[in-house]
Scaffold this motif. Structure first.
Motif, short mmCIF file in Angstrom:
data_model
loop_
_atom_site.label_atom_id
_atom_site.label_comp_id
_atom_site.label_asym_id
_atom_site.label_seq_id
_atom_site.Cartn_x
_atom_site.Cartn_y
_atom_site.Cartn_z
N GLY A 71 0.81 -1.22 0.00
CA GLY A 71 0.00 0.00 0.00
C GLY A 71 0.83 1.26 0.00
N SER A 72 0.17 2.36 -0.30
CA SER A 72 0.92 3.61 -0.45
C SER A 72 1.31 4.22 0.90
CB SER A 72 0.16 4.60 -1.31
OG SER A 72 -1.19 4.62 -0.99
N LYS A 73 0.51 4.00 1.93
CA LYS A 73 0.89 4.57 3.23
C LYS A 73 2.13 3.86 3.80
CE LYS A 73 -1.21 5.69 7.69
NZ LYS A 73 -2.50 5.71 8.37
N PRO A 74 2.15 2.51 3.80
CA PRO A 74 3.39 1.86 4.24
C PRO A 74 4.60 2.27 3.41
CG PRO A 74 1.64 0.23 3.95
CD PRO A 74 1.08 1.53 3.51
N TYR A 110 -2.66 15.28 3.69
CA TYR A 110 -2.78 13.96 4.34
C TYR A 110 -1.70 13.92 5.43
CZ TYR A 110 -2.73 8.76 4.29
OH TYR A 110 -2.78 7.43 4.61
N CYS A 118 0.07 15.54 -3.51
CA CYS A 118 -1.00 14.55 -3.65
C CYS A 118 -2.07 15.08 -4.60
CB CYS A 118 -1.60 14.31 -2.26
SG CYS A 118 -2.99 13.19 -2.25
N ASN A 178 -6.24 14.60 -1.15
CA ASN A 178 -6.92 14.40 0.12
C ASN A 178 -6.31 15.45 1.05
OD1 ASN A 178 -8.05 13.59 2.49
ND2 ASN A 178 -6.87 11.69 2.68
N ASP A 187 1.75 11.37 -4.58
CA ASP A 187 0.80 10.40 -4.05
C ASP A 187 -0.41 10.35 -4.99
OD1 ASP A 187 -1.09 8.96 -2.60
OD2 ASP A 187 -0.49 9.81 -0.67
N ALA A 230 -2.84 7.98 -4.93
CA ALA A 230 -3.76 6.98 -4.38
C ALA A 230 -5.18 7.10 -4.95
CB ALA A 230 -3.79 7.08 -2.86
N TYR A 231 -5.54 8.29 -5.42
CA TYR A 231 -6.92 8.50 -5.91
C TYR A 231 -7.00 8.67 -7.42
CZ TYR A 231 -7.90 9.06 -0.96
OH TYR A 231 -8.01 8.83 0.39
N SER A 251 -1.91 2.76 -5.18
CA SER A 251 -2.42 1.49 -4.67
C SER A 251 -3.81 1.21 -5.22
CB SER A 251 -2.46 1.50 -3.15
OG SER A 251 -3.64 2.08 -2.66
N SER A 259 -6.19 0.49 -3.13
CA SER A 259 -7.05 0.63 -1.95
C SER A 259 -8.39 1.28 -2.25
CB SER A 259 -6.35 1.45 -0.87
OG SER A 259 -5.38 0.68 -0.22
N LYS A 260 -8.34 2.48 -2.82
CA LYS A 260 -9.56 3.27 -2.91
C LYS A 260 -10.41 2.88 -4.11
CE LYS A 260 -7.85 5.52 0.53
NZ LYS A 260 -8.40 6.05 1.75
N ARG A 305 -4.89 -5.00 0.83
CA ARG A 305 -3.55 -4.38 0.85
C ARG A 305 -2.70 -4.72 -0.37
NH1 ARG A 305 -4.30 -0.45 2.96
NH2 ARG A 305 -2.08 -0.04 3.07
N1 PLP Z 1 -2.51 8.47 0.35
C1 PLP Z 1 -3.59 9.20 0.62
C2 PLP Z 1 -3.64 10.59 0.13
C3 PLP Z 1 -4.64 8.68 1.37
O1 PLP Z 1 -5.70 9.43 1.63
C4 PLP Z 1 -4.55 7.36 1.85
C5 PLP Z 1 -5.61 6.77 2.68
O2 PLP Z 1 -6.51 7.38 3.17
C6 PLP Z 1 -3.41 6.63 1.55
C7 PLP Z 1 -2.41 7.21 0.79
C8 PLP Z 1 -3.22 5.25 2.08
O3 PLP Z 1 -3.51 4.33 1.13
P1 PLP Z 1 -3.10 2.81 1.22
O4 PLP Z 1 -4.32 2.08 1.64
O5 PLP Z 1 -2.66 2.49 -0.18
O6 PLP Z 1 -2.00 2.63 2.19
#
Ligand code: PLP
Length: 410
Positions: A108-111, A133, A186, A190, A218, A220-221, A249, A251-252, A260
């Protein structure tokens, strides 16, 4: 006794979501029968789609057979699947503008944002969008890349905050931004829901190249971008390969928040000032701190990136974007100015002259709707509320109805 890590001690006490939780709890203690509706979270709510489930299930079954079992990803079969996944990411997510050996698959992108702090260490200067974020600032604080929290400015010393407001179309005035080593950016954003245009990202890339900075983009969206002319990846921008890293990722878009699966793109051209390859160091960091994404998640991802999977993703994204439209229209009907919500699942609603926590409280206590106060994402978020489109449409409609009934009295 061991001394506490001074950098962790510098963090502001986990403020935003614990505080929201505390206020929700307080309301429910006073009014236990209230049915709260949440428009506050960035967590996905729709179940996984059939083709993706099939991909996940097949891998679970295969793992139960002697010939299909794989463990760590260093055996030939596991490598074959990982390569297939990278090929699908390159082809179907990036239209082949990325080489497969530039894609490092993760959980995932947060890790990955977390592990990127190891790549650059504490001796870096950092710029972030404001609002942002929280991970970019908190992670920089944890690794010691900042000074302390300054209660006068209500910001961390040493972090360059790039204000993103309605006045600058949520894109920073780069002529006022100090040179830093790293620039976190980002888009779709977000919390503001803003999406940078090709011209804006070109400006950012030129700025980074001029300053020898690295952009951590980032994305992610990215799947929420509907308008065809808006860039989904920083690598659509000329020159980005020499100055950017992208985290992304499933994820969303595919609902992999719990499954994950993500990735980071580090282009071959990206070098440190001594000419060493950033990608090589990233592989070293990942090899040390990470043991490969789940083989089950990888198969879910291969299914998600097939033609059927991608059309299922589109359906899911459309569902959330319908929700976004309901929220945005509902707020606009009340005369509330909103941003975002067109190419992103977040609606950034302006309440000029009001404190976001006051608006949050008013919406919570009168409409029983949970939102996120903009101030929690940074100083420039003051006076805004973030509404999230992740949720069931029936609940979103009910929440908007409640807002419309109660905002007449606000
Ligand atoms: N980046 C942004 C901007 C997010 O808002 C989030 C989750 O809310 C993430 C990354 C985390 O995403 P991941 O589930 O891929 O770790």
């Amino acid at each position: 006794m061991v001394k506490r890590n001074v950098n962790i001690a510098k963090l502001q006490a986990g403020y935003l979501f614990p505080e929201i939780g505390r206020r929700k709890k307080a309301l429910l203690e006073k009014e236990p029968d209230v049915k709260l509706i949440s428009l506050g979270i960035g967590n996905t709510t729709e179940p996984l789609s059939p083709h993706i489930i099939e991909g996940l299930q097949k891998e679970v079954t295969r793992l139960g057979t002697p010939e299909g079992y794989t463990g760590y990803d260093d055996d030939a079969q596991a490598q074959e699947f990982l390569n297939k996944l990278k090929t699908e990411i390159s082809k179907n997510w990036y239209n082949d503008i990325i080489n497969t050996d530039e894609i490092i698959v993760s959980d995932g992108s947060k890790p990955d944002c977390g592990r990127l702090f190891f790549l650059f260490g504490s001796d870096v200067s950092v710029a972030v969008q404001d609002p942002a974020y929280p991970v970019y600032v908190d992670g920089s604080v944890m690794i010691g890349a900042t000074g302390g929290y300054n209660s006068d400015t209500e910001e961390f010393d040493g972090i360059e905050y790039m204000r993103c407001t309605a006045e600058n179309d949520f894109f920073p005035d780069l002529s006022k931004v100090k040179k830093t080593d790293l620039i976190y950016f980002c888009s779709p954003n977000n919390p503001t829901g803003a999406v940078a245009t090709t011209e804006q990202l070109k400006e950012l890339v030129d700025f980074a190249k001029k300053n020898n900075s690295i952009i951590i983009f980032d994305a992610a969206y990215s799947e929420f971008i509907k308008e065809k002319n808006l860039p989904r990846s920083i690598f659509e921008i000329e020159g980005a390969r020499e100055c950017a890293i992208e985290v992304s990722s499933l994820s969303k878009s595919a609902g992999f928040t719990g499954v994950r699966l993500g990735w980071t793109i580090v282009p071959q051209e990206l070098k440190f000032d001594d000419g060493e390859s950033v990608r090589k160091d990233w592989q070293r960091v990942m090899g040390t701190l990470f043991n490969g994404s789940s083989n089950i998640a990888q198969h879910g991802a291969i299914a998600a990136l097939s033609d059927i999977g991608l059309s299922e993703i589109k359906e899911k994204v459309n569902y959330y974007m319908e929700n976004a439209k309901i929220i945005k229209d509902g707020l606009e009907e009340l005369g509330i100015k909103t941003f975002g919500g067109i190419n992103s699942p977040y609606i950034w609603a302006a309440f000029p002259g009001k404190k976001s926590w006051d608006v949050f409280e008013e919406i919570l206590t009168k409409a029983h709707v949970v939102t996120t106060p903009g101030a929690g994402f940074g100083k420039a978020g003051e006076g805004f509320i973030r509404f999230s489109a992740f949720g069931k449409t029936s609940e979103i409609k009910e929440a908007v109805k409640r807002l419309q009934e109660n905002f007449k009295t606000l």
